[in-house]
Each structure stands twice: as C-alpha cells, then as structure tokens.
Design a protein around this motif. Structure first.
Motif, PDB file in Angstrom:
ATOM      1  N   MET A   1       0.818  -1.197   0.000  1.00 52.97           N
ATOM      2  CA  MET A   1       0.000   0.000   0.000  1.00 52.97           C
ATOM      3  C   MET A   1       0.868   1.270   0.000  1.00 52.97           C
ATOM      4  SD  MET A   1      -3.141   0.570  -0.120  1.00 52.97           S
ATOM      5  CE  MET A   1      -4.291   1.865   0.045  1.00 52.97           C
ATOM      6  N   LEU A   2       1.962   1.224   0.747  1.00 58.48           N
ATOM      7  CA  LEU A   2       2.843   2.391   0.785  1.00 58.48           C
ATOM      8  C   LEU A   2       3.523   2.617  -0.566  1.00 58.48           C
ATOM      9  CD1 LEU A   2       4.499   2.040   4.298  1.00 58.48           C
ATOM     10  CD2 LEU A   2       2.826   3.729   3.571  1.00 58.48           C
ATOM     11  N   ASN A   3       3.759   1.520  -1.304  1.00 60.10           N
ATOM     12  CA  ASN A   3       4.366   1.667  -2.622  1.00 60.10           C
ATOM     13  C   ASN A   3       3.428   2.403  -3.567  1.00 60.10           C
ATOM     14  OD1 ASN A   3       6.488   1.213  -4.469  1.00 60.10           O
ATOM     15  ND2 ASN A   3       5.246  -0.384  -5.414  1.00 60.10           N
ATOM     16  N   ILE A   4       2.142   2.101  -3.502  1.00 55.84           N
ATOM     17  CA  ILE A   4       1.163   2.802  -4.340  1.00 55.84           C
ATOM     18  C   ILE A   4       1.104   4.275  -3.956  1.00 55.84           C
ATOM     19  CG2 ILE A   4      -1.291   2.962  -4.915  1.00 55.84           C
ATOM     20  CD1 ILE A   4      -1.418  -0.092  -4.542  1.00 55.84           C
ATOM     21  N   ALA A   5       1.148   4.572  -2.671  1.00 58.48           N
ATOM     22  CA  ALA A   5       1.151   5.966  -2.224  1.00 58.48           C
ATOM     23  C   ALA A   5       2.403   6.682  -2.719  1.00 58.48           C
ATOM     24  CB  ALA A   5       1.067   6.028  -0.706  1.00 58.48           C
ATOM     25  N   SER A   6       3.531   5.997  -2.684  1.00 61.07           N
ATOM     26  CA  SER A   6       4.776   6.589  -3.154  1.00 61.07           C
ATOM     27  C   SER A   6       4.729   6.852  -4.657  1.00 61.07           C
ATOM     28  CB  SER A   6       5.947   5.677  -2.809  1.00 61.07           C
ATOM     29  OG  SER A   6       7.145   6.198  -3.296  1.00 61.07           O
ATOM     30  N   ILE A   7       4.166   5.938  -5.409  1.00 62.11           N
ATOM     31  CA  ILE A   7       4.040   6.138  -6.854  1.00 62.11           C
ATOM     32  C   ILE A   7       3.094   7.305  -7.154  1.00 62.11           C
ATOM     33  CG2 ILE A   7       3.143   5.095  -8.979  1.00 62.11           C
ATOM     34  CD1 ILE A   7       4.307   2.429  -7.983  1.00 62.11           C
ATOM     35  N   LEU A   8       2.010   7.429  -6.409  1.00 62.59           N
ATOM     36  CA  LEU A   8       1.093   8.564  -6.608  1.00 62.59           C
ATOM     37  C   LEU A   8       1.775   9.892  -6.283  1.00 62.59           C
ATOM     38  CD1 LEU A   8      -2.270   7.148  -5.226  1.00 62.59           C
ATOM     39  CD2 LEU A   8      -1.666   7.621  -7.604  1.00 62.59           C
ATOM     40  N   ILE A   9       2.561   9.911  -5.219  1.00 61.21           N
ATOM     41  CA  ILE A   9       3.320  11.119  -4.892  1.00 61.21           C
ATOM     42  C   ILE A   9       4.314  11.418  -6.005  1.00 61.21           C
ATOM     43  CG2 ILE A   9       4.991  12.117  -3.282  1.00 61.21           C
ATOM     44  CD1 ILE A   9       3.561  10.531  -1.057  1.00 61.21           C
ATOM     45  N   GLY A  10       4.925  10.375  -6.554  1.00 68.00           N
ATOM     46  CA  GLY A  10       5.861  10.545  -7.659  1.00 68.00           C
ATOM     47  C   GLY A  10       5.190  11.101  -8.904  1.00 68.00           C
ATOM     48  N   LEU A  11       3.972  10.658  -9.187  1.00 63.45           N
ATOM     49  CA  LEU A  11       3.251  11.175 -10.352  1.00 63.45           C
ATOM     50  C   LEU A  11       2.869  12.642 -10.161  1.00 63.45           C
ATOM     51  CD1 LEU A  11       0.997   8.117 -11.238  1.00 63.45           C
ATOM     52  CD2 LEU A  11       3.051   8.919 -12.426  1.00 63.45           C
ATOM     53  N   ILE A  12       2.523  13.005  -8.945  1.00 60.51           N
ATOM     54  CA  ILE A  12       2.233  14.413  -8.652  1.00 60.51           C
ATOM     55  C   ILE A  12       3.504  15.240  -8.804  1.00 60.51           C
ATOM     56  CG2 ILE A  12       1.593  16.015  -6.797  1.00 60.51           C
ATOM     57  CD1 ILE A  12      -0.320  13.776  -5.792  1.00 60.51           C
TER      58      ILE A  12
ATOM     59  N   VAL B 180       8.372   7.653   1.846  1.00 62.99           N
ATOM     60  CA  VAL B 180       7.238   6.725   1.905  1.00 62.99           C
ATOM     61  C   VAL B 180       7.584   5.440   1.157  1.00 62.99           C
ATOM     62  CG1 VAL B 180       4.844   6.377   1.176  1.00 62.99           C
ATOM     63  CG2 VAL B 180       5.518   8.534   2.208  1.00 62.99           C
ATOM     64  N   GLY B 181       8.258   5.566   0.021  1.00 63.70           N
ATOM     65  CA  GLY B 181       8.659   4.395  -0.742  1.00 63.70           C
ATOM     66  C   GLY B 181       9.688   3.550  -0.018  1.00 63.70           C
ATOM     67  N   ALA B 182      10.521   4.168   0.800  1.00 58.67           N
ATOM     68  CA  ALA B 182      11.517   3.417   1.558  1.00 58.67           C
ATOM     69  C   ALA B 182      10.860   2.560   2.637  1.00 58.67           C
ATOM     70  CB  ALA B 182      12.526   4.372   2.186  1.00 58.67           C
ATOM     71  N   LEU B 183       9.685   2.957   3.073  1.00 57.42           N
ATOM     72  CA  LEU B 183       8.974   2.187   4.098  1.00 57.42           C
ATOM     73  C   LEU B 183       8.242   0.978   3.522  1.00 57.42           C
ATOM     74  CD1 LEU B 183       7.471   5.121   6.187  1.00 57.42           C
ATOM     75  CD2 LEU B 183       9.447   3.715   6.746  1.00 57.42           C
ATOM     76  N   SER B 184       8.066   0.936   2.200  1.00 57.04           N
ATOM     77  CA  SER B 184       7.339  -0.173   1.585  1.00 57.04           C
ATOM     78  C   SER B 184       8.285  -1.318   1.268  1.00 57.04           C
ATOM     79  CB  SER B 184       6.629   0.302   0.317  1.00 57.04           C
ATOM     80  OG  SER B 184       7.552   0.545  -0.706  1.00 57.04           O
ATOM     81  N   THR B 185       7.712  -2.461   0.931  1.00 54.81           N
ATOM     82  CA  THR B 185       8.529  -3.633   0.610  1.00 54.81           C
ATOM     83  C   THR B 185       9.033  -3.601  -0.826  1.00 54.81           C
ATOM     84  OG1 THR B 185       6.539  -4.863   0.031  1.00 54.81           O
ATOM     85  CG2 THR B 185       7.347  -5.083   2.287  1.00 54.81           C
TER      86      THR B 185
END
Length: 73
Positions: free
Chosen positions: A1-12, A42-47
């Motif tokens: 879930m954190l990876n998806i949040a990180s990707i969304l932040i990256g797209l923004i 946030v991406g560092a916290l994901s797997t």
C-alpha cells in the motif's frame, strides 16, 4: 500500500516538475524536490522499490534542472 502511495506522490511530483521545465517557472523546483523527498521516504517504508526509485530519479532530474537554471530560473 505504501508503494502505491509513493508512486502517486511521484506522479504528482512529475506533473508539477514538468510545469517547472517551462522557462521562468524554475522556482517551482524548490517545491517539487521536497515533495519527491517525501515520496522517497514513503517508498523506503514499503517492501517494493518502484515508488522509491521513481522519486529518487525525479529528485535527481529536478535538482539538475534547478542547478542549470541558477536556482531561480
């Protein structure tokens, strides 16, 4: 879930950074780079590494753009 949040932040970050490539809007990089840092954290916290890597690449690109513009332009 954190990876998806990180990707969304990256797209923004990418969308705002593309606007910052317009001449005389380079100052926007000062706002884009911290958003990318948050996304990388946030991406560092994901797997998975995809979101973190996206944000790290964006940070490098927009930092180079900021340096080439002299920090303002």
């Amino acid at each position: 879930m954190l990876n998806i949040a990180s990707i969304l932040i990256g797209l923004i970050t990418l969308a705002a950074g593309l606007i910052a490539f317009v001449p005389l809007l380079g100052w926007l990089n000062w706002l884009v780079i911290p958003i990318g840092i948050v996304g990388a954290a946030v991406g560092a916290l994901s797997t998975s590494n995809a979101g973190r890597n996206l944000n790290l690449v964006l940070i490098v690109i927009f930092t180079l753009r900021l340096m080439l513009g002299g920090g303002i332009i």
